[in-house]
Design a protein around this motif. Structure first.
Motif, PDB file in Angstrom:
ATOM      1  N   TRP A  14      38.564  39.493  57.411  1.00  0.00           N
ATOM      2  CA  TRP A  14      37.136  38.977  57.330  1.00  0.00           C
ATOM      3  C   TRP A  14      37.258  37.598  56.782  1.00  0.00           C
ATOM      4  CZ3 TRP A  14      34.104  41.545  60.573  1.00  0.00           C
ATOM      5  CH2 TRP A  14      34.264  42.891  60.509  1.00  0.00           C
ATOM      6  N   VAL A  15      36.362  36.849  57.272  1.00  0.00           N
ATOM      7  CA  VAL A  15      36.410  35.155  56.950  1.00  0.00           C
ATOM      8  C   VAL A  15      35.035  35.084  56.444  1.00  0.00           C
ATOM      9  CG1 VAL A  15      36.794  33.019  57.353  1.00  0.00           C
ATOM     10  CG2 VAL A  15      38.401  34.648  58.250  1.00  0.00           C
ATOM     11  N   THR A  16      34.609  35.009  55.479  1.00  0.00           N
ATOM     12  CA  THR A  16      33.619  34.349  54.873  1.00  0.00           C
ATOM     13  C   THR A  16      33.108  32.779  55.196  1.00  0.00           C
ATOM     14  OG1 THR A  16      34.066  33.908  52.770  1.00  0.00           O
ATOM     15  CG2 THR A  16      33.144  36.263  53.200  1.00  0.00           C
ATOM     16  N   GLY A  17      31.860  32.515  55.174  1.00  0.00           N
ATOM     17  CA  GLY A  17      31.629  31.251  55.555  1.00  0.00           C
ATOM     18  C   GLY A  17      31.766  30.345  54.248  1.00  0.00           C
ATOM     19  N   PRO A  26      35.350  38.344  62.122  1.00  0.00           N
ATOM     20  CA  PRO A  26      36.596  38.947  62.169  1.00  0.00           C
ATOM     21  C   PRO A  26      37.584  37.795  62.605  1.00  0.00           C
ATOM     22  CG  PRO A  26      35.540  39.210  64.123  1.00  0.00           C
ATOM     23  CD  PRO A  26      34.466  38.592  63.147  1.00  0.00           C
ATOM     24  N   GLY A  27      38.689  37.864  62.120  1.00  0.00           N
ATOM     25  CA  GLY A  27      40.021  36.996  62.139  1.00  0.00           C
ATOM     26  C   GLY A  27      41.513  37.294  61.967  1.00  0.00           C
ATOM     27  N   VAL A  28      42.395  36.620  62.521  1.00  0.00           N
ATOM     28  CA  VAL A  28      43.732  37.011  62.334  1.00  0.00           C
ATOM     29  C   VAL A  28      44.588  35.942  61.497  1.00  0.00           C
ATOM     30  CG1 VAL A  28      45.961  37.553  63.543  1.00  0.00           C
ATOM     31  CG2 VAL A  28      43.770  38.420  64.325  1.00  0.00           C
ATOM     32  N   ILE A  68      38.715  35.033  52.133  1.00  0.00           N
ATOM     33  CA  ILE A  68      39.618  35.932  53.109  1.00  0.00           C
ATOM     34  C   ILE A  68      39.433  37.219  52.497  1.00  0.00           C
ATOM     35  CG2 ILE A  68      41.725  36.500  54.190  1.00  0.00           C
ATOM     36  CD1 ILE A  68      42.314  33.545  54.588  1.00  0.00           C
ATOM     37  N   GLU A  69      39.100  38.418  53.168  1.00  0.00           N
ATOM     38  CA  GLU A  69      39.245  39.627  52.772  1.00  0.00           C
ATOM     39  C   GLU A  69      39.943  40.373  53.709  1.00  0.00           C
ATOM     40  OE1 GLU A  69      38.176  41.286  49.941  1.00  0.00           O
ATOM     41  OE2 GLU A  69      37.681  39.425  49.074  1.00  0.00           O
TER      42      GLU A  69
END
Length: 79
Positions: A14-17, A26-28, A68-69
């Motif tokens: 997970w990507v926070t602003g 969501p991200g990779v 990033i989480e």
């Protein structure tokens, strides 16, 4: 033949602003890199992340580790 397990080259996150604003997206993670920083609260680590900042868009950017989480889903046998 190499039978040793290999570390994954990408991780779902997970990507926070910026500034913690906005819903996580969501991200990779494609790659990690240590970047020298001059901030006492930063770890210095950043990840090259492909993520979806909003519907219909895909972005690739360097994101500080603090934003990033990891996405943690239970294994299929644990559901």
């Amino acid at each position: 033949m190499d039978l040793q397990p290999r570390a994954p080259t990408g991780w779902h996150v997970w990507v926070t602003g910026n500034g913690g604003y906005g819903a996580p997206t969501p991200g990779v993670v494609v790659q990690w890199q240590y970047l020298p920083v001059h901030n006492a609260t930063a770890t210095g680590w950043a990840a090259l992340v492909v993520h979806v900042p909003f519907e219909g868009a895909v972005a690739m950017e360097w994101v500080p580790a603090e934003r990033i989480e990891p996405i943690v889903d239970p294994a299929p046998q644990e559901r």
